[in-house]
Design a protein around this motif. Structure first.
Motif, PDB file in Angstrom:
ATOM      1  N   ALA A 240       0.833  -1.206   0.000  1.00 52.23           N
ATOM      2  CA  ALA A 240       0.000   0.000   0.000  1.00 52.23           C
ATOM      3  C   ALA A 240       0.868   1.256   0.000  1.00 52.23           C
ATOM      4  O   ALA A 240       0.552   2.242  -0.674  1.00 52.23           O
ATOM      5  N   ALA A 243       2.233   1.938  -3.407  1.00 56.64           N
ATOM      6  CA  ALA A 243       1.207   2.405  -4.334  1.00 56.64           C
ATOM      7  C   ALA A 243       0.796   3.846  -4.042  1.00 56.64           C
ATOM      8  O   ALA A 243       0.547   4.623  -4.965  1.00 56.64           O
ATOM      9  N   ASP A 244       0.717   4.213  -2.757  1.00 58.29           N
ATOM     10  CA  ASP A 244      -0.005   5.437  -2.418  1.00 58.29           C
ATOM     11  C   ASP A 244       0.740   6.463  -1.576  1.00 58.29           C
ATOM     12  O   ASP A 244       0.289   7.595  -1.462  1.00 58.29           O
ATOM     13  N   GLU A 316      -6.522  11.769  -1.961  1.00 53.41           N
ATOM     14  CA  GLU A 316      -7.185  10.626  -2.607  1.00 53.41           C
ATOM     15  C   GLU A 316      -6.498   9.311  -2.239  1.00 53.41           C
ATOM     16  O   GLU A 316      -7.147   8.303  -1.938  1.00 53.41           O
ATOM     17  N   GLN A 317      -5.163   9.327  -2.248  1.00 55.15           N
ATOM     18  CA  GLN A 317      -4.411   8.126  -1.878  1.00 55.15           C
ATOM     19  C   GLN A 317      -4.582   7.828  -0.377  1.00 55.15           C
ATOM     20  O   GLN A 317      -4.618   6.668   0.028  1.00 55.15           O
ATOM     21  N   ARG A 319      -7.210   8.294   1.330  1.00 55.75           N
ATOM     22  CA  ARG A 319      -8.495   7.593   1.500  1.00 55.75           C
ATOM     23  C   ARG A 319      -8.331   6.098   1.239  1.00 55.75           C
ATOM     24  O   ARG A 319      -8.892   5.264   1.939  1.00 55.75           O
ATOM     25  N   ARG A 320      -7.524   5.769   0.215  1.00 57.02           N
ATOM     26  CA  ARG A 320      -7.308   4.340  -0.063  1.00 57.02           C
ATOM     27  C   ARG A 320      -6.547   3.662   1.064  1.00 57.02           C
ATOM     28  O   ARG A 320      -6.798   2.503   1.379  1.00 57.02           O
ATOM     29  N   LEU A 321      -5.589   4.390   1.653  1.00 60.95           N
ATOM     30  CA  LEU A 321      -4.803   3.794   2.735  1.00 60.95           C
ATOM     31  C   LEU A 321      -5.667   3.533   3.961  1.00 60.95           C
ATOM     32  O   LEU A 321      -5.420   2.595   4.720  1.00 60.95           O
ATOM     33  N   ALA A 322      -6.699   4.367   4.146  1.00 59.69           N
ATOM     34  CA  ALA A 322      -7.706   4.139   5.206  1.00 59.69           C
ATOM     35  C   ALA A 322      -7.066   3.983   6.579  1.00 59.69           C
ATOM     36  O   ALA A 322      -7.432   3.097   7.351  1.00 59.69           O
TER      37      ALA A 322
END
Ligand SMILES: [Mg+2]
Length: 354
Positions: A240, A243-244, A316-317, A319-322
């Motif tokens: 993760a 990626a982010d 935005e990234q 949010r993906r990492l949460a």
């Protein structure tokens, strides 16, 4: 049965810090098992290599069975090799009289945390240990047992090292190697204005765990001491992160110190909202008992030894990492702290109410 190398006198006198165990042991002539079985009753150093250390190679061909002067690692096209090194001194970085298995596992895990922060997958270890004179085989066995438990769990193989004795305390140093796709390692110097700042898990357990291990704090469940001795390096996040994430660091010096390292290395300002730093239930209980809640929280975010990750990423990234968001990156420099919206001032001896 192991067959023993016959080290020449040249081999035994060489004091290379990088040669694996075959250039060692540095024993007196009387104890030297010249090409044969160890002398009965003598320190069985070759036996230690075979019995305790060679299994830690996991049979990796790169280790050459710990029989040669160095390991040979084939290059991996398209991959960057990430290398980190940590040292632990008993009485300084670990409590005196520490269980040798825990000492070894903590050394490995804190080192793995550095690989996790860089987004690197663990691969191999080199280990140097200076044993206090008088250390017995039971201690060396416990040390090796600790690594034997954790190496396979984290995908690490021992490729070499050195063992010496010392008049001082136990000192162990581990060099860890990991791989990351070329150019994809995460650094602390690449946070960008507009990023959000996240943390991967509870903050403050490491410092409270040290206090508990020293008998200065009640820890009925043992959770805090476990977090101190056996931190969980966040290797689950490396994909993760690659990626982010823009930047990452592991929390060894303390949340605010390590966030400050990111701000400085990246040439940005980081603002942290201290009330947003997640706490474990035991840390929250401890904080609830503190007469000054801000002072208590500042203690938790300053203490260190948490081995969670501080991560910055674009919204935005993020949010993906949460992960829990605890702050933001802006243009500027340095670290700004807020507590429930009120700025906390930096002073010479720490941080104070605004
Ligand atoms: Mg680190």
């Amino acid at each position: 049965m192991w067959s023993w190398p016959s080290p020449s006198s040249k081999d035994r006198s060489r004091a290379s810090s990088t040669a694996p165990w075959t250039a060692w042991p540095r024993m007196s002539g009387a104890d030297t098992p010249e090409g044969g079985a160890p002398t009965p009753g003598a320190p069985d150093e070759f036996g230690d290599i075979a019995r305790l250390l060679r299994p830690l190679t996991g049979g990796a061909p790169e280790a050459l069975g710990l029989l040669d002067d160095a390991a040979i690692i084939p290059s991996r096209p398209g991959q960057d090799l990430v290398i980190t090194k940590d040292a632990m001194v008993e009485g300084v970085h670990a409590l005196p009289g520490a269980d040798r298995a825990l000492f070894a596992r903590r050394l490995l895990r804190t080192n793995l945390s550095d690989l996790a922060a860089m987004g690197a997958e663990p691969y191999a270890a080199f280990l140097a240990v200076a044993w206090p004179k008088g250390s017995g085989v039971a201690e060396r066995e416990a040390f090796a047992r600790g690594l034997a438990e954790d190496f396979p769990a984290f995908g690490v193989k021992l490729l070499g090292g050195d063992t010496v004795s010392t008049e001082g305390p136990l000192v162990a140093s581990m060099t860890l190697l990991g791989f990351v796709p070329a150019g994809r390692a995460i650094k602390r110097s690449t946070a960008r204005p507009g990023d959000l700042v996240m943390v991967s898990g509870p903050i403050g357990d490491g410092g409270l765990g040290l206090a508990a291990a020293q008998g200065r704090l009640d820890d009925a469940s043992g959770h805090l001491q476990r977090r101190y001795w056996l931190p969980d390096p966040r290797l689950d996040l490396i994909e993760a992160l690659r990626a982010d994430a823009h930047a990452a660091i592991d929390v060894s010096d303390g949340l605010i110190a390590d966030a400050g390292h990111v701000a400085e290395a990246s040439g940005v300002q980081i603002t942290l909202d201290l009330e947003r730093a997640p706490l474990s239930a035991p840390a929250a209980d401890w904080l609830a008992d503190q007469p000054d809640p801000l002072a208590g929280r500042l203690h938790l975010v300053s203490a260190g030894d948490d081995y969670e990750l501080v991560i910055t990423a674009a919204p935005e990234q993020a949010r993906r990492l949460a992960l829990p968001v605890i702050g933001a990156v802006t243009a500027g420099s340095g670290l700004q702290l807020r507590w429930n919206g009120v700025e906390v001032q930096a002073e010479r001896d720490g941080w104070r109410h605004g």
